[in-house]
Design a protein around this motif. Structure first.
Motif, short mmCIF file in Angstrom:
data_model
loop_
_atom_site.label_atom_id
_atom_site.label_comp_id
_atom_site.label_asym_id
_atom_site.label_seq_id
_atom_site.Cartn_x
_atom_site.Cartn_y
_atom_site.Cartn_z
N LEU A 62 0.96 -1.05 0.02
CA LEU A 62 -0.15 0.11 -0.12
C LEU A 62 0.99 1.11 -0.02
O LEU A 62 1.83 1.46 0.73
CB LEU A 62 -0.82 -0.07 1.34
CG LEU A 62 -1.61 1.35 1.47
CD1 LEU A 62 -2.87 1.42 0.24
CD2 LEU A 62 -2.40 1.30 2.79
N VAL A 63 0.56 2.15 -0.91
CA VAL A 63 1.26 3.51 -0.90
C VAL A 63 0.26 4.43 -0.80
O VAL A 63 -0.85 4.58 -1.21
CB VAL A 63 2.08 3.80 -2.30
CG1 VAL A 63 2.89 5.02 -2.22
CG2 VAL A 63 2.99 2.56 -2.86
N THR A 64 0.65 5.26 0.43
CA THR A 64 -0.19 6.29 1.02
C THR A 64 0.50 7.13 1.86
O THR A 64 1.67 7.37 1.83
CB THR A 64 -1.39 5.64 1.99
OG1 THR A 64 -2.30 6.47 2.48
CG2 THR A 64 -0.58 4.94 3.32
N THR A 65 -0.18 8.28 2.35
CA THR A 65 0.32 9.11 3.38
C THR A 65 0.39 8.88 4.87
O THR A 65 -0.53 8.06 5.23
CB THR A 65 -0.14 10.64 2.99
OG1 THR A 65 -1.57 10.72 3.67
CG2 THR A 65 -0.23 10.96 1.52
N LEU A 77 5.26 5.08 2.69
CA LEU A 77 4.47 6.60 2.97
C LEU A 77 5.25 7.51 2.00
O LEU A 77 6.41 7.70 2.11
CB LEU A 77 4.46 6.66 4.51
CG LEU A 77 4.01 5.80 5.34
CD1 LEU A 77 4.00 6.28 7.00
CD2 LEU A 77 2.37 5.56 4.93
N VAL A 78 4.31 8.36 1.64
CA VAL A 78 4.51 9.47 0.71
C VAL A 78 4.54 10.79 1.44
O VAL A 78 3.44 10.87 2.28
CB VAL A 78 3.62 9.50 -0.49
CG1 VAL A 78 3.82 10.64 -1.19
CG2 VAL A 78 3.99 8.07 -1.38
N GLY A 79 5.38 11.75 1.44
CA GLY A 79 5.13 13.11 1.82
C GLY A 79 6.15 13.75 2.72
O GLY A 79 6.86 12.94 3.23
N LEU A 127 7.49 1.98 5.42
CA LEU A 127 8.64 2.36 4.39
C LEU A 127 8.68 3.80 4.10
O LEU A 127 7.40 4.09 3.70
CB LEU A 127 9.07 1.33 3.49
CG LEU A 127 9.11 -0.03 3.74
CD1 LEU A 127 8.71 -0.91 2.54
CD2 LEU A 127 10.52 -0.32 4.36
N ASP A 128 9.70 4.38 3.54
CA ASP A 128 9.63 5.84 3.07
C ASP A 128 9.65 5.83 1.84
O ASP A 128 10.85 5.35 1.15
CB ASP A 128 10.72 6.70 3.72
CG ASP A 128 10.68 7.80 3.29
OD1 ASP A 128 9.58 8.44 3.38
OD2 ASP A 128 11.79 8.39 3.11
N PHE A 129 9.04 6.18 0.93
CA PHE A 129 8.70 6.23 -0.43
C PHE A 129 10.23 7.11 -1.02
O PHE A 129 10.60 6.64 -1.94
CB PHE A 129 7.59 7.12 -0.88
CG PHE A 129 7.36 7.06 -2.49
CD1 PHE A 129 6.65 6.13 -3.12
CD2 PHE A 129 7.84 7.90 -3.16
CE1 PHE A 129 6.24 5.98 -4.56
CE2 PHE A 129 7.66 8.03 -4.60
CZ PHE A 129 6.97 6.95 -5.24
#
Ligand code: AMP
Length: 602
Positions: free
Chosen positions: A163-166, A189-191, A202-204
């Motif tokens: 899952l890619v999300t904030t 996670l994005v942002g 994890l950090d995008f």
């Protein structure tokens, strides 16, 4: 059912004479284009993977342009919520999506694994989608305004592995239910927000920065699963419609015929990629044409939208009736201060488009609005008013080249009547029937994930049954009449009443719930719930507010009912099923008539 508009209404056909901006539309002679079209020929407009290794959507959308003269053309320009602008050329997009494909491969995520997104319209969403497709993983986008329950349910049903999300969306919607999702191995996670404290993620930015930008797309069978789009039915859980890489043939061909894309277009699709329109036509179709896409991260605002159309020099604009009605409310004057002279073609989809709006487009943009029709299962536009052809305001248009439609005689339940496996095709004009399509176009869904019998129930007599009722005029234009089932369309979003009823019934005061769509001048329909209370609760305004709040927290604002009514005597069939149609007839003040009597007996 009352048709949205009929061929007999007073709206005159809009005759096309001459073309704005000296651009000749791709289809001028509809009959000739229909007669000449073949999907085999449409396939030749694409490249295929080098070395005959198959067909991959991301190669057609990105890599083939990055390897040619469009390398330095802006592929996507993101207008960020904070006023910044981000851009990626085709060359840059090829590299960033290679990096993300390498990230997935490095995590051991591969062919067929489901990669979910729960993101707004941010650059990372586009990189995730195209990178995952390169990696032959399956993309499943979720609308970021969904509440925790729709998110959990879809991740579980779709076997979400990534899952890619904030950080914010994760904390609010996923972290509380993550222990119920054992298949969800990686959350990325994005942002810019601090998220060092979010465990198990994890950090995008870090992953992408440390990955190689060199990636070779593995061999991809055109029938490999590429996209999973959840849609709603009348009953049961949401259905995951499976789409394959070959769908890009239809995305590209309909980008030519229905959206009239030309090489130097600046294209703006206002749909969110959390829904099928934002994926098929916000990402795949325009990129497969190598045009420049504009993406607006912020929500609707009439003044800003006109400013965007003017300042970005948008030439082709694909939007939705609710948005157009909101612009209409703001008044055509808001448009007039803006130079829209580059705008050449305006199209709309997702819900009935009133003829008034088609004609109003002439005043506001100097162009009529072209309605078109399709649904999640069809994967691409099937019926359209074309740029180069006359428009009949209120009609969805005609079947696109490559698409064969029929109207089928309906049974008592409103759906096509099937007798001994056969259906009756209506030849006469002006007669309502269930809209059906002859299977075989490339973007047709290939199944509902893990639900073979629900998929099979969509076909009869050699036709795919759409669940929509329409009629045809003497010249083959199709006119939307309504849905044959109880699903609700609010602001262009399809809502399954069962999903809402199930959530409401988890409230301790609710014994039963019946959910319908009621007409709304802007959103088309809004969701209204009728609930009966358990013996230990009395109706009150406080309780109503409490139930509304409960539904919003679980389902999200996009899905939760806007209105709640208490009703201790919900109408039911003999077998105890709530009669939504009767609720609707009562709400609309229509005679309950034969329909309710017949249904109540079941
Ligand atoms: P979805 O699968 O969420 O894209 O919703 C598809 C449904 O939206 C269709 O089955 C129709 O009921 C409705 N729809 C889409 N386009 C139109 C249109 N041009 N006019 C009327 N209804 C539409």
């Amino acid at each position: 059912m009352t048709p949205v508009s009929t061929p007999t209404t007073a709206w005159a056909t809009i005759r096309k004479r001459g073309w704005p901006r000296d651009v000749t539309p791709n289809v001028v002679d509809y009959e000739a284009a229909y007669a000449e079209f073949s999907w085999e020929a449409a396939r030749t407009a694409l490249d295929g993977l080098p070395g005959g290794r198959g067909l991959n959507i991301a190669h057609e959308a990105v890599d083939r342009h990055a390897a040619g003269p469009r390398r330095d053309r802006v592929a996507v320009r993101w207008l960020r919520r904070d006023g910044r602008t981000d851009e990626a050329t085709y060359g840059q997009l090829a590299r960033s999506t290679n990096r993300f494909a390498n990230v997935l491969a490095g995590l051991g995520v591969g062919r067929g694994d489901r990669v979910f997104t729960l993101l707004g319209r941010v650059p990372e969403l586009y990189v995730t989608v195209l990178g995952a497709l390169k990696n032959t993983s399956v993309v499943c986008p979720l609308f970021s305004a969904f509440g925790p329950e729709p998110v959990r349910q879809r991740l579980a049903l779709g076997d979400g592995r990534v899952l890619v999300t904030t950080p914010t969306l994760y904390r609010r919607k996923v972290a509380p239910v993550r222990d119920q999702l054992p298949q969800l191995e990686h959350v990325i996670l994005v942002g810019d927000e601090q998220h060092a404290d979010v465990h198990g993620t994890l950090d995008f930015a870090h992953l992408v920065a440390t990955a190689s930008d060199d990636f070779t797309i593995p061999p991809t069978d055109p029938e490999d699963m590429a996209l999973l789009h959840f849609t709603s039915g009348t009953t049961g859980t949401p259905k995951g419609a499976i789409h394959v890489h070959e769908a890009v043939v239809a995305h590209h061909a309909t980008g030519t015929s229905a959206l009239d894309l030309h090489d130097d277009d600046i294209f703006w699709c206002t749909a969110d990629p959390g829904w099928v329109t934002g994926m098929s036509y916000g990402i795949i179709a325009p990129l497969s044409h190598g045009v420049t896409c504009v993406v607006d991260e912020a929500e609707f605002d009439a003044e800003r939208w006109y400013r965007l159309l003017a300042s970005q020099g948008v030439t082709v604009w694909y939007t939705a009736p609710t948005a157009l009605r909101m612009l209409m409310r703001a008044g055509a004057d808001v448009a007039h201060g803006h130079d829209l002279s580059r705008l050449r073609f305006v199209a709309s989809v997702g819900e009935p488009l009133n003829p008034e709006v088609v004609v109003w487009g002439q005043t506001a943009f100097g162009l009529p609005v072209h309605d078109n029709w399709w649904q999640t299962e069809t994967g691409g536009i099937m019926v359209a008013n074309l740029a180069g052809c006359d428009i009949r305001p209120g009609s969805m248009g005609r079947a696109l080249p490559g698409v064969e439609v029929a109207l089928l005689a309906q049974g008592k339940d409103g759906r096509a009547e099937v007798r001994d496996g056969a259906v009756e095709v209506i030849d006469a004009a002006g007669v309502d029937g269930e809209l059906a399509l002859r299977p075989g176009w490339p973007s047709m869904f290939r199944g509902y994930l893990h639900e073979e019998s629900r998929y099979e129930a969509c076909f009869a007599g050699g036709w795919y049954l759409t669940g929509d009722v329409a009629r045809r005029d003497d010249d083959g234009w199709l006119w939307f009449v309504g849905r044959a089932d109880d699903v609700i369309k609010t602001a262009g979003h399809l809502i399954g009443p069962f999903e809402v009823e199930s959530a409401l019934m988890e409230h301790p005061a609710v014994a039963e719930a019946g959910v319908i769509g009621v007409p709304d001048p802007v959103a088309g329909e809004v969701v209204k719930a009728f609930v009966s209370l358990t013996d230990d609760h009395e109706p009150s305004d406080d309780l109503r507010l409490d139930i509304v709040g409960f539904a919003r927290r679980r389902l999200g604002a996009a899905v939760a009912p806007r209105e709640i009514a208490f009703d201790q005597h919900l109408p039911k069939t003999k077998s105890g099923k709530i009669l939504r149609r009767l609720l609707k007839a009562r709400e609309l003040g229509l005679p309950e008539g034969d329909l309710s009597t017949l249904e109540a007996a079941r």
